[in-house]
Design an enzyme around this catalytic site. Sequence first.
Site, PDB file in Angstrom:
ATOM      1  N   CYS A 142     -15.558   1.414  30.946  1.00  0.00           N
ATOM      2  CA  CYS A 142     -15.337   2.373  29.875  1.00  0.00           C
ATOM      3  C   CYS A 142     -16.682   2.813  29.276  1.00  0.00           C
ATOM      4  O   CYS A 142     -17.496   3.381  29.990  1.00  0.00           O
ATOM      5  CB  CYS A 142     -14.379   1.827  28.824  1.00  0.00           C
ATOM      6  SG  CYS A 142     -13.693   3.139  27.753  1.00  0.00           S
ATOM      7  N   HIS A 148      -9.870   1.113  32.358  1.00  0.00           N
ATOM      8  CA  HIS A 148      -9.915  -0.315  32.032  1.00  0.00           C
ATOM      9  C   HIS A 148      -9.189  -1.133  33.107  1.00  0.00           C
ATOM     10  O   HIS A 148      -7.955  -1.226  33.084  1.00  0.00           O
ATOM     11  CB  HIS A 148      -9.251  -0.573  30.678  1.00  0.00           C
ATOM     12  CG  HIS A 148     -10.021  -0.066  29.510  1.00  0.00           C
ATOM     13  ND1 HIS A 148     -10.988  -0.807  28.877  1.00  0.00           N
ATOM     14  CD2 HIS A 148      -9.971   1.126  28.870  1.00  0.00           C
ATOM     15  CE1 HIS A 148     -11.501  -0.104  27.878  1.00  0.00           C
ATOM     16  NE2 HIS A 148     -10.903   1.073  27.852  1.00  0.00           N
ATOM     17  N   GLU A 169      -9.009  -4.268  33.255  1.00  0.00           N
ATOM     18  CA  GLU A 169      -8.395  -5.420  32.581  1.00  0.00           C
ATOM     19  C   GLU A 169      -7.076  -5.053  31.911  1.00  0.00           C
ATOM     20  O   GLU A 169      -6.310  -5.940  31.507  1.00  0.00           O
ATOM     21  CB  GLU A 169      -9.371  -6.032  31.575  1.00  0.00           C
ATOM     22  CG  GLU A 169      -9.543  -5.297  30.270  1.00  0.00           C
ATOM     23  CD  GLU A 169     -10.411  -4.056  30.357  1.00  0.00           C
ATOM     24  OE1 GLU A 169     -10.669  -3.453  29.304  1.00  0.00           O
ATOM     25  OE2 GLU A 169     -10.833  -3.664  31.471  1.00  0.00           O
TER      26      GLU A 169
END
Length: 211
Positions: free
Chosen positions: A81, A190, A192
Amino acid sequence: MTRVVVLDYGSGNVRSAVRACERAGAEVELSADGDVALAADGLLVPGVGAFEACMRGFSDVGGPRIIERRLIAKKPVLGICVGMQILFGEGIEHGVQTTGCGEWPGRVEPLDAPIVPHMGWNNVEPASASRMFAGIEGERFYFVHSFGVRDWSLTRPPAMPAPVVTWTSYGSERFVSAVEDGPLWATQFHPEKSGDAGRHLLENWLASFAA
C-alpha cells in the site's frame, strides 16, 4: 524457517501484516531496528495513511538506507500500500509534494475516479512473466486507497531486466497495482486482507527467497 521482519516505523497495519506472514509460513518479527531489518531473510514495509507522514516515519528509522543496503545485497523487500507508494520518486497529496525513496520513477497522485477511496475487491492484470501471481491468476485482491501511480516509464540498459508491472482498472482509471523488480516487490493492494489469494501471494514471495 524463513525469517521476515515487518518494519515498524509508525504506520498502521503492522499486526495484520505480521499475522499474514506467519500464516504464509514465515517466522516474523516486528522491529524498528535497522540492524535487525538488514539481517532478516525478507523485509516487509507496510503503509497506511498519507504519503508525507509515512515517508517521514520511514526516514526517521533509516528506511531508505535499509532498503538501499538490502537491494545491494539482493535481499528481498516487499512494500504494501503506502509502503509501495513511498518507493516511487514523489507523492502529491492535497497540494503537498513529498520526495519518496526513488527506487522507481513516477508520481503518486490522486486517482481520477467518481468515487474515492477505491475500497474493496478488484481484479489485477498480471504480466505473463509474473512470479508474484503464479497460481493465483484471475483472483481478486483488497484495495483501500485514494492515490496511485497512473504512469509508468523506466528505461534500462538491455543487460538489466525490466520490472514486471501489474495494472488494475477502476472505472476509467488505470493504475499500477504491483511491481516485481529483482528482490524488490510491491503491491498497492493489501495481501494481508485478501484472504487465500493474499496468503498465496505471500507464499510466492517467501518462495522467491530461495530462487
